[in-house]
Design a protein around this motif. Structure first.
Motif, mmCIF file in Angstrom:
data_model
loop_
_atom_site.group_PDB
_atom_site.id
_atom_site.type_symbol
_atom_site.label_atom_id
_atom_site.label_comp_id
_atom_site.label_asym_id
_atom_site.label_seq_id
_atom_site.Cartn_x
_atom_site.Cartn_y
_atom_site.Cartn_z
ATOM 1 N N GLU A 220 2.104 6.828 0.551
ATOM 2 C CA GLU A 220 1.094 5.820 0.439
ATOM 3 C C GLU A 220 -0.060 6.153 1.518
ATOM 4 O OE1 GLU A 220 2.980 1.661 -0.944
ATOM 5 O OE2 GLU A 220 3.634 2.328 0.986
ATOM 6 N N SER B 1 1.664 5.098 -6.702
ATOM 7 C CA SER B 1 1.148 6.328 -5.759
ATOM 8 C C SER B 1 0.613 7.313 -6.654
ATOM 9 C CB SER B 1 2.050 6.647 -4.730
ATOM 10 O OG SER B 1 2.429 5.577 -3.929
ATOM 11 N N VAL C 35 -2.036 8.806 -0.171
ATOM 12 C CA VAL C 35 -2.695 8.142 -1.296
ATOM 13 C C VAL C 35 -4.167 7.899 -0.664
ATOM 14 C CG1 VAL C 35 -2.982 6.221 -2.736
ATOM 15 C CG2 VAL C 35 -0.910 7.470 -2.758
#
Length: 472
Positions: A276, A54, A279
């Motif tokens: 995530e 990440s 991300v």
């Protein structure tokens, strides 16, 4: 390296223990088979695996997307090692500052990238005719390079002149020459300068070297002061760039891997961490920025001289190309109309005040759409597991506010803009709402990392995407 890894594991384990997490550390070590010809990747992933992949993707989305303008030159600092240290420190600070801005508010970079692209496209249309007449190449990369301060005017000034600006006399008759990229010299046509330009009151102070924009190059070429556009190929400009398509492709592939990895987890109904999700939000913004800046040179340090004066730049030339820049803040603007910044290095948040209304108009809509894109991505984690109910509400409120912040400002401006007596209140309200927006962004960023230590068990099940080459 091994000691540092052990130390990091100890720190993480201590952090999880102090936060009250049960089963804070689980070992995934297994015995290797004897005489194995091929060993598959483990079917699990660790907290550090999630963290490193990440982090690298976020860095790819915030550091490598930077296409900053030409920085101040070495002569802006005093000679000696102290001046060199200060100069390098300033450049590093600028890079870190814009990386942090991209982390907190990537829509600002999207807005500026949109302006850069539209402004370069307009400049390309303006200069294509002159480029054809002069028999020189001029592409979108040239226009990007020009608008980032890549072409400059040099003037010879006395060595004992203080500072980095020089005020020339409007009655100066210093001879001038145009130095082409190939080394040939053309005489400047001073008679082509309109006489009314010399009749101004006061003198214009300017930065040396004088950093030009695409519009100013068009003005110099149109009036005949610049007898020909610079003879420089697109390949030479790309050679000055510190990045190429291969480097960008690596970063984009890492972003692509992160997206595919998370999609696979969603299809298999495996837990996705909040980090995530963040991300994915950064990746969406980075792809937009990469697309807008694909033809823009990256990290150019030394500009190209296209006009050289043996003395100070004549006031007629300065009057012709003088202009004003406006600086983009978090929706707020400041200008340098009362400051003598003519020819100074172009700031990375600067937009030029001239008949380029199309490019200037799209800055704020692009920022608002970027904010909606980034904030909307975080709403994906609406029903994710959080350590506490309060943190879940913080995530939801932060995601909603970052999504509706832009439209709410437009609505507020339309409602209060009709009443002049509310003008002062409108500015104060916008500043308060923008401050809350920054706080919401920071809260989402902090929660993304904090929730790594409170993930469900199935968050550590890996997928076949881990077999795809990536950094993490």
């Amino acid at each position: 390296m091994a000691r540092s890894s052990v130390f990091l594991r100890v720190v993480l384990a201590h952090f999880m223990a102090t936060t009250g997490a049960s089963n804070s550390t689980v070992s995934t070590n297994s015995t290797l088979p004897a005489h194995a010809r091929f060993v598959s990747s483990p079917n699990s992933r660790g907290t550090l695996d999630i963290l490193w992949s990440s982090l690298f993707t976020i860095i790819a989305c915030t550091w490598t997307v930077q296409h900053l303008n030409v920085p101040p030159q070495r002569n802006t600092c005093r000679p000696g090692w102290q001046g060199s240290l200060k100069w390098h420190t300033q450049r590093a600070f600028t890079n870190v500052k814009w990386m942090l801005i991209t982390m907190i508010a990537p829509e600002v970079v999207i807005g500026m990238a949109c302006y850069d692209y539209l402004s370069a496209k307009k400049n390309l249309r303006d200069l294509e005719e002159f480029a054809s007449m002069d028999g020189v190449p001029w592409t979108l990369t040239h226009s990007f390079y020009a608008n980032m301060g890549g072409f400059v005017i040099q003037s010879d000034i006395p060595e004992d002149s203080p500072g980095q600006t020089y005020s020339s006399s409007r009655n100066s008759h210093s001879s001038a020459s145009v130095r082409g990229i190939r080394g040939h010299v053309h005489k400047a046509n001073r008679s082509s300068i309109p006489s009314v330009i010399f009749g101004t009151d006061g003198e214009i102070a300017y930065h040396t070297p004088y950093h030009l924009t695409g519009r100013q190059i068009w003005q110099l070429r149109k009036i005949g002061i610049l007898s020909s556009l610079p003879q420089v190929s697109e390949a030479e400009l790309k050679d000055r760039s510190k990045s190429d398509a291969f480097v960008k492709s690596i970063a984009l592939f890492q972003i692509f891997w992160a997206v595919v990895h998370i999609i696979i987890r969603a299809v298999r109904k495996l837990t996705i961490s909040q980090l995530e999700v963040a991300v994915i939000a950064f990746a969406a913004c980075a792809v937009v920025i990469y697309g807008l800046h694909w033809s823009k040179p990256k990290s150019v340090e030394v500009p190209t001289t296209i006009l050289q004066y043996e003395g100070p730049i004549p006031q007629g030339v300065l009057e012709l190309i003088k202009g004003r820049h406006t600086y983009i803040g978090y929706l707020l603007k400041a200008d340098d109309s009362r400051k003598f910044r003519h020819g100074s290095p172009i700031r990375n948040d600067a937009t030029e005040n001239y008949l380029d209304s199309d490019a200037g108009f799209w800055v704020y809509p692009a920022m608002i759409l970027g904010a909606m894109l980034f904030g909307g991505m975080h709403l994906w984690a609406w029903n994710f597991d959080f350590p506490t109910r309060i943190e879940l509400l913080i995530w939801r409120c932060g995601g909603v506010w970052t999504t509706v912040w832009g439209p709410s400002l437009i609505l507020l401006g339309l409602l209060l803009g009709r009443f002049e007596q509310f003008e002062v209140h409108r500015i104060v309200i916008i500043q308060i709402l923008t401050f809350c927006y920054i706080v919401a962004r920071l809260a989402l960023l902090v929660e993304g990392f904090r929730t790594l230590f409170f993930l469900p068990d199935d968050a550590f099940i890996s997928t076949w995407a881990s077999e795809i080459p990536h950094v993490g």
